[in-house]
Design an enzyme around this catalytic site. Structure first.
Site, short mmCIF file in Angstrom:
data_model
loop_
_atom_site.label_atom_id
_atom_site.label_comp_id
_atom_site.label_asym_id
_atom_site.label_seq_id
_atom_site.Cartn_x
_atom_site.Cartn_y
_atom_site.Cartn_z
CG ASP A 59 -2.26 1.18 1.47
OD1 ASP A 59 -2.12 2.29 1.00
OD2 ASP A 59 -3.35 0.87 2.23
CE1 TYR A 159 -4.65 10.99 -11.80
CE2 TYR A 159 -5.15 12.59 -14.16
CZ TYR A 159 -4.70 11.21 -12.88
OH TYR A 159 -4.41 10.49 -13.86
CE LYS A 163 -1.37 10.76 -12.57
NZ LYS A 163 -0.12 9.37 -11.79
CB VAL A 194 -5.13 3.30 -21.18
CG1 VAL A 194 -4.94 2.28 -21.33
CG2 VAL A 194 -3.49 4.75 -21.30
CB THR A 196 -7.57 1.18 -16.50
OG1 THR A 196 -7.09 2.36 -16.53
CG2 THR A 196 -6.53 1.24 -17.94
P1 NAP Z 1 -6.91 1.72 -12.72
O1 NAP Z 1 -7.04 1.27 -12.93
O2 NAP Z 1 -7.41 2.61 -11.46
O3 NAP Z 1 -5.69 1.37 -11.71
C1 NAP Z 1 -5.13 2.16 -10.75
C2 NAP Z 1 -4.07 0.64 -9.41
O4 NAP Z 1 -3.53 1.49 -8.77
C3 NAP Z 1 -4.61 -0.28 -9.37
O5 NAP Z 1 -4.03 -1.28 -8.91
C4 NAP Z 1 -5.43 0.27 -7.71
O6 NAP Z 1 -5.38 -0.70 -7.00
C5 NAP Z 1 -3.50 0.61 -7.67
N1 NAP Z 1 -3.72 1.36 -5.95
C6 NAP Z 1 -4.64 2.31 -5.76
N2 NAP Z 1 -4.63 2.80 -4.71
C7 NAP Z 1 -2.47 2.68 -4.22
C8 NAP Z 1 -2.53 2.50 -2.80
N3 NAP Z 1 -2.38 3.24 -1.57
N4 NAP Z 1 -1.41 1.36 -2.95
C9 NAP Z 1 -1.07 0.28 -3.76
N5 NAP Z 1 -1.79 0.53 -5.12
C10 NAP Z 1 -2.50 1.57 -4.93
O7 NAP Z 1 -5.94 2.79 -12.74
P2 NAP Z 1 -4.76 3.41 -14.54
O8 NAP Z 1 -5.66 3.01 -15.88
O9 NAP Z 1 -4.34 1.41 -14.60
O10 NAP Z 1 -3.53 4.16 -13.85
C11 NAP Z 1 -2.47 3.46 -13.74
C12 NAP Z 1 -1.15 4.99 -13.40
O11 NAP Z 1 -1.63 5.65 -15.24
C13 NAP Z 1 -2.28 6.01 -12.87
O12 NAP Z 1 -0.97 6.58 -12.29
C14 NAP Z 1 -2.55 6.50 -13.68
O13 NAP Z 1 -2.67 8.35 -12.90
C15 NAP Z 1 -2.10 6.63 -15.05
N6 NAP Z 1 -3.00 7.53 -16.19
C16 NAP Z 1 -4.19 6.71 -16.53
C17 NAP Z 1 -4.78 7.08 -18.11
C18 NAP Z 1 -5.84 6.22 -18.16
O14 NAP Z 1 -6.67 6.76 -19.00
N7 NAP Z 1 -6.19 5.34 -17.68
C19 NAP Z 1 -4.13 8.34 -18.26
C20 NAP Z 1 -3.36 9.35 -17.98
C21 NAP Z 1 -2.35 9.04 -16.79
P3 NAP Z 1 -6.73 -1.41 -6.19
O15 NAP Z 1 -7.11 -2.80 -7.16
O16 NAP Z 1 -6.58 -2.24 -5.15
O17 NAP Z 1 -8.00 -0.37 -6.14
#
Ligand code: NAP
Length: 238
Positions: A59, A159, A163, A194, A196
């Site tokens: 965490d 957010y 960032k 993306v 997700t």
């Molecule tokens: P996601 O699907 O929401 O996944 C987020 C991950 O972070 C999950 O595994 C979540 O765990 C974990 N997490 C949250 N709080 C945590 C904590 N305190 N300790 C450990 N793990 C924790 O997001 P994603 O889209 O894959 O995003 C990954 C990265 O890309 C992030 O930094 C995000 O800001 C960045 N990003 C994403 C996008 C996009 O379009 N998706 C665009 C720009 C940047 P749980 O499953 O337990 O909740």
């Protein structure tokens, strides 16, 4: 000796895909998850594809959890060569793009900064001594175009600010490592929009595409860049 990578928030989304792509390149990838059951399930899927992946509990908001995770990885694998600060939360809401900074509560701002900035800083501090000692390291901070001051606007205020701060941390950490003379490279990546949990089903990019630049930065050669912000393997404005 294969390199060892620690990827935070890797039980789903971009983190899991970054682990998959690193493992496919022969890196011993640690899939860190705050819920170890979810981490083990994700790791089992990747292991079924023949990939060398280990799940660890982490965490990023807990100093104890960070210390225990880094210690266990160093005990089991000897060193952390690559850190991918991927875990993040986006809790501005419920109006998202319309969320106003004037309605932002201190609780939302604090919780967002705990996960998206203070966690990554604590992790960099935890791996820095080992990387300095071995004279090698790659740190990738998964940032976002939402944090770009060059294109700053309204919506998702906590957010966005987290960032932007992560981008500042990227520059500061890169400069500190460079001064020490060790070949430790610190870069930030914008994965694009993306599909997700965070990006939603309408997003334009697959996780495979979204993870590509992070994996490139995690495996940069000696003459690769440091202290930059990248999308699609190209430098972008802060
Ligand atoms: P996601 O699907 O929401 O996944 C987020 C991950 O972070 C999950 O595994 C979540 O765990 C974990 N997490 C949250 N709080 C945590 C904590 N305190 N300790 C450990 N793990 C924790 O997001 P994603 O889209 O894959 O995003 C990954 C990265 O890309 C992030 O930094 C995000 O800001 C960045 N990003 C994403 C996008 C996009 O379009 N998706 C665009 C720009 C940047 P749980 O499953 O337990 O909740």
């Amino acid at each position: 000796m294969p390199q060892t990578a620690l990827v935070t928030g890797a039980n789903r989304g971009l983190g899991r895909e970054i682990v998959r792509q690193l493992a496919a390149r022969g890196v011993r990838a640690v899939l860190a998850a705050r819920d170890i059951e979810k981490g083990l399930a994700a790791a089992a899927q990747l292991k079924a594809q023949g990939l060398d992946v280990a799940a660890f509990a982490l965490d990023v908001t807990s100093a104890e959890s960070i210390a225990a995770c880094v210690l266990k990885i160093e005990k089991d694998f000897g060193a952390i060569d690559i850190l991918v600060n991927n875990a993040a939360i986006l809790i501005d809401g419920p109006s998202g793009f319309d969320a106003s900074a004037f309605d932002l509560t201190p609780e939302t701002l604090r919780a967002t900064f705990e996960t998206n900035l203070i966690g990554p800083l604590a992790l960099i501090r935890a791996v820095a001594p080992g990387m300095r000692q071995r004279g090698y390291g790659r740190v990738v901070n998964v940032s976002s175009s939402a944090g770009q001051l060059a294109h700053m606007g309204m919506g998702f205020p906590a957010y966005r600010m987290s960032k932007t701060a992560l981008n500042a941390l990227t520059c500061i950490a890169a400069a500190e490592f460079a001064r020490g003379g060790a070949e430790v490279k610190v870069n930030a990546v914008d994965p694009g929009w993306v599909r997700t949990g965070m990006g939603g089903p309408e997003a334009e990019r697959s996780v495979e595409q979204g993870a590509e630049t992070a994996v490139w930065l995690a495996t940069l050669p000696s003459d690769g860049p440091t202290g930059g912000f990248f999308r699609d393997k190209k430098l972008i404005a802060w």
